[in-house]
Write an enzyme that holds these catalytic residues in place. Sequence first.
Site, PDB file in Angstrom:
ATOM      1  N   LYS A   1       4.297   9.412   8.589  1.00 60.61           N
ATOM      2  CA  LYS A   1       4.156   8.866   9.943  1.00 60.61           C
ATOM      3  C   LYS A   1       5.198   9.435  10.924  1.00 60.61           C
ATOM      4  CE  LYS A   1       1.235   5.252   8.295  1.00 60.61           C
ATOM      5  NZ  LYS A   1       1.245   4.442   7.099  1.00 60.61           N
TER       6      LYS A   1
ATOM      7  N   TYR B   1       0.854  -1.191   0.000  1.00 57.16           N
ATOM      8  CA  TYR B   1       0.000   0.000   0.000  1.00 57.16           C
ATOM      9  C   TYR B   1       0.883   1.231   0.000  1.00 57.16           C
ATOM     10  CZ  TYR B   1      -3.373   3.517   1.636  1.00 57.16           C
ATOM     11  OH  TYR B   1      -4.151   4.630   1.760  1.00 57.16           O
TER      12      TYR B   1
ATOM     13  N   ASP C   1       9.308   2.933  -0.319  1.00 56.67           N
ATOM     14  CA  ASP C   1       8.247   3.576   0.446  1.00 56.67           C
ATOM     15  C   ASP C   1       8.481   3.235   1.915  1.00 56.67           C
ATOM     16  OD1 ASP C   1       6.026   4.462   1.730  1.00 56.67           O
ATOM     17  OD2 ASP C   1       4.581   3.506   0.378  1.00 56.67           O
TER      18      ASP C   1
HETATM   19  C1  LIG Z   1       0.543   4.903   5.726  1.00 62.28           C
HETATM   20  C2  LIG Z   1       1.253   4.595   4.467  1.00 62.28           C
HETATM   21  C3  LIG Z   1       1.118   5.393   3.320  1.00 62.28           C
HETATM   22  C4  LIG Z   1       0.142   6.531   3.229  1.00 62.28           C
HETATM   23  O1  LIG Z   1       0.421   7.555   4.111  1.00 62.28           O
HETATM   24  P1  LIG Z   1      -0.761   8.593   4.505  1.00 62.28           P
HETATM   25  O2  LIG Z   1      -0.090   9.571   5.395  1.00 62.28           O
HETATM   26  O3  LIG Z   1      -1.822   7.779   5.148  1.00 62.28           O
HETATM   27  O4  LIG Z   1      -1.214   9.211   3.218  1.00 62.28           O
HETATM   28  C5  LIG Z   1       1.914   5.109   2.235  1.00 62.28           C
HETATM   29  N1  LIG Z   1       2.774   4.077   2.253  1.00 62.28           N
HETATM   30  C6  LIG Z   1       2.927   3.281   3.319  1.00 62.28           C
HETATM   31  C7  LIG Z   1       3.915   2.176   3.290  1.00 62.28           C
HETATM   32  C8  LIG Z   1       2.146   3.506   4.455  1.00 62.28           C
HETATM   33  O5  LIG Z   1       2.273   2.681   5.511  1.00 62.28           O
END
Ligand SMILES: *Cc1c(COP(=O)(O)O)cnc(C)c1O
Length: 437
Positions: free
Chosen positions: A275, A147, A247
């Site tokens: 985060k 994701y 990511d």
């Molecule tokens: C949480 C997350 C996202 C999205 O971040 P948001 O701040 O919710 O838009 C993208 N990539 C990874 C791996 C994530 O855990």
Amino acid sequence: MTVTTQTTQSERLFERARRVTPGGVNSPVRAFKSVGGVPRFIDHADGAYLTDVDGARYIDHIGSWGPMILGHNHPAVREAILEAAQGGTSFGAPSVREVELAELVTRLTGAEKVRFVNSGTEATMSALRLARGYTGRKYTVKFRGNYHGHFDGLLVEAGSGLMTNADRLGTAAPSSAGVPEEYAGLTLVADYNDPDALDQLMRERGAEIAAVIFEPVVGNAGVLIPTPDFVDALQRVQQVGALLIADEVMTGFRLGLQGACGLLGLQPDLICWGKIIGGGLPVGAYGGRADVMDFVSPQGPVYQAGTLSGNPLAMAAGLATLRLLEADPDVYARLDGYTLRLAEGLQAAAQAAGVIISINRIGSMLTVFFHPGPVRSYTDAAQADTAAFAAWFQGLLARGVYWAPSQFESIFISSAHGDAELEATLTAARAAFGELR
Ligand SMILES: *Cc1c(COP(=O)(O)O)cnc(C)c1O
């Protein structure tokens, strides 16, 4: 621990929320859809604990889905935010904390330049546009069940809240209504932990591929750990001129100051953060090679902007959090030790109750799969017993333990979790496993 089974205020608030907000929540997994029951509306949070509007107190295992690695309401982070607020909350002009946080992030991670945005989604979206602008190529590769946020091009066979929505399991791209097939068609999907398939895809289509984006440790299908062969195959994608985009929105500053790539010895071209980098305020960032980042406007031709980007309160929270992590060299070993003991205790508790589970864990990320294991891919994870998970989740919640309300998510431990929280969590877990038989 005080536990109340009454959720009167949460029920009332959920009813009100559903009248004015789709599903009553501002992010899908919060709705408890896959585990049932009423989501708890949180009144306040402190250290390792959440307290809901009915006064029930829970040992928190989601840490706002990762950011709260130091625990909630950490005094130094709170002070930094309050101090920043004294000087005004947004300028729309550059300010010193943006430079300080960029200097800190580049020093810790090896990225040469970094651009701040307001969420993880913005970071991955912008990094992909940059990769396309830099390479002049159209296609991107992602992995099934990873994701990367909610924007169109990456909502293809995506994990997290999309996996939680069971009727979408196993469907082909795209993962959401409203994403045109033509657009999703620019995203090629491969299986995680399948190095041969990735090599083959790069051999066949490599010259058209702008970037391969991946979670260096997956959190969004539950925790999946990459095999060494797969890590090698990821590094090889650079040989065909595709950019490697890590990511690290979840893993950055979670699995160490150098993130998962530091642990795995991977050298991506670009990294995305979110985060923890905002210390609980909305921040994302992308960065990496200077020659690539210099393609970003105003220096280069790839446009990307943000009215509130580099917001002084958000920068202050991120700076305070990263500085505290850097000043405490043992913090990651302590998080690892706690989570290891939690994993061992949970495995023993399940075994004693005759419940078959398999735990994937790395550092302070952990998923209990109701599946015999091993769980290495999205396909494995999707076979987990979600009904058993939901019952176990409810058993924990009733005993004051707030677990991630989905089988397909990681939990996140904070440095505020100690022996008392570990013991109480395992006591609740033993009882909850016992109820499953
Ligand atoms: C949480 C997350 C996202 C999205 O971040 P948001 O701040 O919710 O838009 C993208 N990539 C990874 C791996 C994530 O855990």
